[in-house]
Design a protein around this motif. Structure first.
Motif, mmCIF file in Angstrom:
data_model
loop_
_atom_site.group_PDB
_atom_site.id
_atom_site.type_symbol
_atom_site.label_atom_id
_atom_site.label_comp_id
_atom_site.label_asym_id
_atom_site.label_seq_id
_atom_site.Cartn_x
_atom_site.Cartn_y
_atom_site.Cartn_z
ATOM 1 N N LEU A 64 30.561 63.334 34.301
ATOM 2 C CA LEU A 64 30.397 62.410 33.179
ATOM 3 C C LEU A 64 29.586 63.008 32.036
ATOM 4 O O LEU A 64 29.550 62.447 30.949
ATOM 5 N N ALA A 65 28.948 64.152 32.260
ATOM 6 C CA ALA A 65 28.258 64.823 31.151
ATOM 7 C C ALA A 65 29.238 65.156 30.042
ATOM 8 O O ALA A 65 28.879 65.130 28.853
ATOM 9 N N SER A 66 30.485 65.464 30.403
ATOM 10 C CA SER A 66 31.506 65.787 29.404
ATOM 11 C C SER A 66 32.298 64.568 28.974
ATOM 12 O O SER A 66 33.272 64.690 28.234
ATOM 13 N N ALA A 67 31.876 63.382 29.434
ATOM 14 C CA ALA A 67 32.461 62.131 28.965
ATOM 15 C C ALA A 67 31.526 61.453 27.972
ATOM 16 O O ALA A 67 31.755 60.311 27.577
ATOM 17 N N CYS A 68 30.469 62.163 27.581
ATOM 18 C CA CYS A 68 29.530 61.642 26.592
ATOM 19 C C CYS A 68 29.186 62.774 25.641
ATOM 20 O O CYS A 68 29.995 63.671 25.432
ATOM 21 N N ASP A 69 27.997 62.771 25.054
ATOM 22 C CA ASP A 69 27.670 63.805 24.067
ATOM 23 C C ASP A 69 26.732 64.877 24.603
ATOM 24 O O ASP A 69 26.199 65.683 23.854
ATOM 25 N N GLU A 70 26.526 64.913 25.924
ATOM 26 C CA GLU A 70 25.731 65.980 26.532
ATOM 27 C C GLU A 70 26.489 67.298 26.535
ATOM 28 O O GLU A 70 25.902 68.366 26.371
ATOM 29 N N ALA A 71 27.791 67.218 26.807
ATOM 30 C CA ALA A 71 28.583 68.429 27.023
ATOM 31 C C ALA A 71 30.006 68.206 26.538
ATOM 32 O O ALA A 71 30.450 67.072 26.345
ATOM 33 N N GLU A 72 30.708 69.320 26.364
ATOM 34 C CA GLU A 72 32.138 69.278 26.083
ATOM 35 C C GLU A 72 32.842 70.080 27.169
ATOM 36 O O GLU A 72 32.438 71.201 27.478
ATOM 37 N N MET A 73 33.882 69.495 27.737
ATOM 38 C CA MET A 73 34.633 70.162 28.792
ATOM 39 C C MET A 73 35.531 71.234 28.180
ATOM 40 O O MET A 73 36.389 70.946 27.345
ATOM 41 N N ALA A 74 35.303 72.486 28.612
ATOM 42 C CA ALA A 74 36.070 73.599 28.061
ATOM 43 C C ALA A 74 37.462 73.711 28.673
ATOM 44 O O ALA A 74 38.359 74.298 28.068
ATOM 45 N N VAL A 75 37.625 73.150 29.862
ATOM 46 C CA VAL A 75 38.903 73.242 30.574
ATOM 47 C C VAL A 75 39.824 72.149 30.042
ATOM 48 O O VAL A 75 39.598 70.959 30.291
ATOM 49 N N SER A 76 40.874 72.545 29.327
ATOM 50 C CA SER A 76 41.675 71.592 28.561
ATOM 51 C C SER A 76 42.466 70.620 29.422
ATOM 52 O O SER A 76 42.896 69.574 28.941
ATOM 53 N N TRP A 77 42.663 70.940 30.705
ATOM 54 C CA TRP A 77 43.456 70.063 31.562
ATOM 55 C C TRP A 77 42.608 69.056 32.336
ATOM 56 O O TRP A 77 43.138 68.235 33.094
ATOM 57 N N SER A 78 41.308 69.078 32.158
ATOM 58 C CA SER A 78 40.436 68.194 32.930
ATOM 59 C C SER A 78 40.662 66.724 32.565
ATOM 60 O O SER A 78 40.723 66.363 31.388
ATOM 61 N N SER A 79 40.714 65.891 33.584
ATOM 62 C CA SER A 79 40.906 64.454 33.356
ATOM 63 C C SER A 79 39.695 63.793 32.721
ATOM 64 O O SER A 79 39.798 62.679 32.202
ATOM 65 N N VAL A 80 38.532 64.458 32.738
ATOM 66 C CA VAL A 80 37.346 63.851 32.136
ATOM 67 C C VAL A 80 37.513 63.676 30.630
ATOM 68 O O VAL A 80 36.883 62.822 30.008
ATOM 69 N N LEU A 81 38.398 64.467 30.035
ATOM 70 C CA LEU A 81 38.650 64.350 28.599
ATOM 71 C C LEU A 81 39.273 63.012 28.228
ATOM 72 O O LEU A 81 39.201 62.589 27.070
ATOM 73 N N ASP A 82 39.881 62.331 29.204
ATOM 74 C CA ASP A 82 40.508 61.040 28.924
ATOM 75 C C ASP A 82 39.509 60.005 28.428
ATOM 76 O O ASP A 82 39.875 59.072 27.716
ATOM 77 N N TYR A 83 38.243 60.156 28.827
ATOM 78 C CA TYR A 83 37.230 59.191 28.378
ATOM 79 C C TYR A 83 37.061 59.197 26.859
ATOM 80 O O TYR A 83 36.682 58.180 26.271
ATOM 81 N N THR A 84 37.310 60.335 26.226
ATOM 82 C CA THR A 84 36.973 60.470 24.805
ATOM 83 C C THR A 84 38.143 60.885 23.923
ATOM 84 O O THR A 84 37.959 61.104 22.734
ATOM 85 N N ASN A 85 39.365 60.994 24.498
ATOM 86 C CA ASN A 85 40.503 61.413 23.665
ATOM 87 C C ASN A 85 41.545 60.323 23.442
ATOM 88 O O ASN A 85 42.610 60.584 22.881
ATOM 89 N N GLY A 86 41.245 59.106 23.923
ATOM 90 C CA GLY A 86 42.161 57.995 23.713
ATOM 91 C C GLY A 86 43.102 57.729 24.859
ATOM 92 O O GLY A 86 43.924 56.803 24.780
ATOM 93 N N ASN A 87 43.024 58.511 25.933
ATOM 94 C CA ASN A 87 43.936 58.321 27.061
ATOM 95 C C ASN A 87 43.388 57.407 28.149
ATOM 96 O O ASN A 87 44.034 57.218 29.186
ATOM 97 N N TRP A 88 42.213 56.856 27.948
ATOM 98 C CA TRP A 88 41.614 55.942 28.918
ATOM 99 C C TRP A 88 42.290 54.589 28.790
ATOM 100 O O TRP A 88 42.408 54.048 27.683
ATOM 101 N N SER A 89 42.715 54.014 29.898
ATOM 102 C CA SER A 89 43.400 52.731 29.855
ATOM 103 C C SER A 89 43.327 52.084 31.226
ATOM 104 O O SER A 89 42.860 52.693 32.202
ATOM 105 N N ALA A 90 43.830 50.846 31.322
ATOM 106 C CA ALA A 90 43.862 50.158 32.614
ATOM 107 C C ALA A 90 44.817 50.847 33.579
ATOM 108 O O ALA A 90 44.684 50.692 34.797
#
Length: 554
Positions: A64-90
């Protein structure tokens, strides 16, 4: 909700990983309660499995560090990016619903194990010691259940709530219980079990009889006091306390003070900041409770700098986080040497250009554009930084020289957090950084300064007479720094309800000459909508249960 049929398909998870002091997990293929609760070992295995749902967020590709402003996930396929790229949904809900499996198991144990005396085993040599341990399980399990409900209410707000073992039909018709009621339950359970649990297990007769290394990793009195204090802080925060009820802030301050006093009475004290990670971090002087994760090198594979053999980069600290580290002299950072003179916790937490990190890296880091560890290499740090905290720099992940995994433990509760929690709650209750009263004899400013004065950090304290606005802004920076990568920032911004993660700052470094670099700040927008203060309930659960209403906006 998938509450169906409690029985005991329990996964074997090696979470506590020393030899004689580990907590063993068991897998059961016999589903009868008479089988599980007729033997001390199987009963212990059932309880130990309930521990397996405890959270931990060691740096990984889903941190979750990369789901906030502590860190950015460098691995482009990581699902954690969904929290901040608009792909988060029900439909892509990042579900926390698995915690109901832990709650279901806890409810089942508390119902079915009540009153057991293991009469058939009464002539075994260690019968009384085993019964002492068994009689304590009910309090451990109640505390674990409260912990899981805290994790759920933190994420969803109002949640389905039960202390009973439900049929599938009952589970799929249960409605949500108000968050206030769930918080009240958590806090009352902590009060009820705290003084039934030991301060430490090492001196208990039943453990001492087993040798010099009693089982570790079990919840203690301190765990109960700490969970109560954290839950009280969340309950008082704006996300759950829109009216600003001062009584909730008073309760939160007193609960944190109780933790601080408990630590003082039991020799739990602030030590070196770097003691909070590494092989023996669970022994750090300020630890109240740690989850023993086991021997692993996964965090190192997932976060060591790209350019090293087998390293995958991962959670790269942001310039946003770097900006939170104040200068030791109170001034502003140099344009040409922006890392010199920073809060010592900066270099303990973050690896930057020119650092020798990790031990197996033969050369200093080159995070500048064109460097061995920088862009345009695939998965190179996008922020200009790599992570140190919670990683073991002595681990070698190269194929020819691999050292293998080493012990990692996730610190769930530690003294530093509760000094900061106390500061926040006292500030909100008394309305001043310098305020004290009969029941809260330490000011918010003094509590923060204790953290900043820890050995090896020695940052100048906050001065008297700060305006409320200045204190609050600096407090948030202090909390971001002290608790970086410990699983707090993602939730803190939500409970404060001051606006979400709308963007991060990166640092683009260019090499000018052998010892000269330029530093250029770059902004990256993140997707935020206020519905993200709470998680979406998984769509599949909504479809199964007509009484389960979705969180607004999802």
């Amino acid at each position: 909700m998938n509450f169906k049929h409690i029985c005991l398909s329990l996964a074997c998870m090696a979470v506590f990983s020393s030899c004689s002091d580990k907590m063993d997990y068991h897998e059961f293929t016999n589903y009868g309660k008479d089988y599980v609760f007729s033997d001390f070992g199987r009963t212990a295995g059932f309880v130990n499995n309930i521990y397996s749902y405890l959270e931990q967020d060691l740096p990984s590709t889903t941190s979750l560090a990369s789901a906030c402003d502590e860190a950015e996930m460098a691995v482009s396929w990581s699902s954690v990016l969904d929290y901040t790229n608009g792909n988060w949904s029900a439909l892509n809900s990042k579900s926390q619903w698995n915690l109901y499996s832990g709650i279901r198991a806890a409810n089942y144990f508390l119902q079915e194990a009540k009153g057991l005396d293991f009469y058939d085993l009464r002539f075994t040599e260690d019968y009384q010691a085993q019964m002492n341990r068994f009689n304590r399980y009910q309090y451990e399990v109640r505390l674990l259940r409260a912990y899981y409900y805290f994790c759920l209410v933190r994420a969803y707000g109002d949640v389905p709530f039960t202390t009973e073992v439900l049929t599938e039909e009952e589970a799929n018709s249960i409605s949500r219980t108000r968050a206030d009621e769930v918080f009240d339950f958590i806090i009352s359970e902590c009060d009820a079990v705290a003084y039934e649990l030991p301060v430490s297990y090492k001196d208990l007769e039943e453990d001492a009889a087993g040798g010099s290394n009693p089982e570790t990793g079990r919840v203690t009195r301190g765990t109960a006091l700490a969970l109560k204090a954290r839950a009280a802080l969340y309950h008082a925060s704006k996300l759950f306390n829109e009216s600003g009820d001062e009584e909730l802030w008073k309760n939160a301050a007193l609960a944190s003070l109780n933790v601080i006093d408990y630590c003082d009475e039991n020799g739990i004290s602030l030590g070196a900041y770097t003691d909070l990670w590494g092989t023996d971090n669970y022994k750090a002087s300020e630890v109240i409770f740690a989850r023993r994760v086991g021997d692993t090198a996964t965090p190192e594979y997932d976060n060591f700098p790209i350019g090293m053999e087998n390293a995958r980069s991962g959670n790269c600290p942001t310039q946003t986080l770097v900006d939170a580290y104040e200068m030791q002299d109170g001034g502003e950072p140099s344009i040409t040497a922006p890392y010199a003179g920073r809060d010592p916790r900066f270099k303990m937490t973050i690896a930057c250009n020119g650092d020798k990190w990790p031990d197996s890296n033969p050369e200093p880091l080159e995070t500048y554009v064109g460097g061995k560890n920088g862009a345009p290499i695939s998965y190179a740090t996008p922020t200009g930084y790599y992570l140190k905290k919670y990683l073991d720099g002595s681990i070698d992940i190269s194929a020819g020289n691999s050292t293998g995994g080493k012990r990692h433990s996730w610190i769930a509760f530690r003294l530093g957090e509760f000094l900061l929690n106390y500061a926040e709650a006292t500030f909100r209750y008394l309305g001043s950084a310098d305020g004290i009263c009969d029941i809260l004899p330490m000011s918010a400013r003094e509590a923060v300064n204790k953290v900043r004065a820890r050995g090896g950090v020695d940052m100048p304290g906050f001065s008297e007479g700060m305006s409320n606005g200045d204190f609050w802004n600096r407090y948030k920076r202090e909390r971001m720094v002290e608790l970086a990568f410990e699983g707090h920032r993602f939730w803190d911004v939500r409970r404060w309800k001051e606006g979400g993660f709308t963007g991060i700052t990166r640092m683009r470094i260019n090499k000018i000459s052998e010892d000269r670099f330029s530093y250029n700040r770059m902004e990256k927008a993140l997707v935020w909508n206020d519905k993200m203060y709470f998680f979406p309930i998984p769509d599949a659960e909504i479809r199964k249960n007509g009484n389960l209403k979705q969180n607004p906006g999802w």
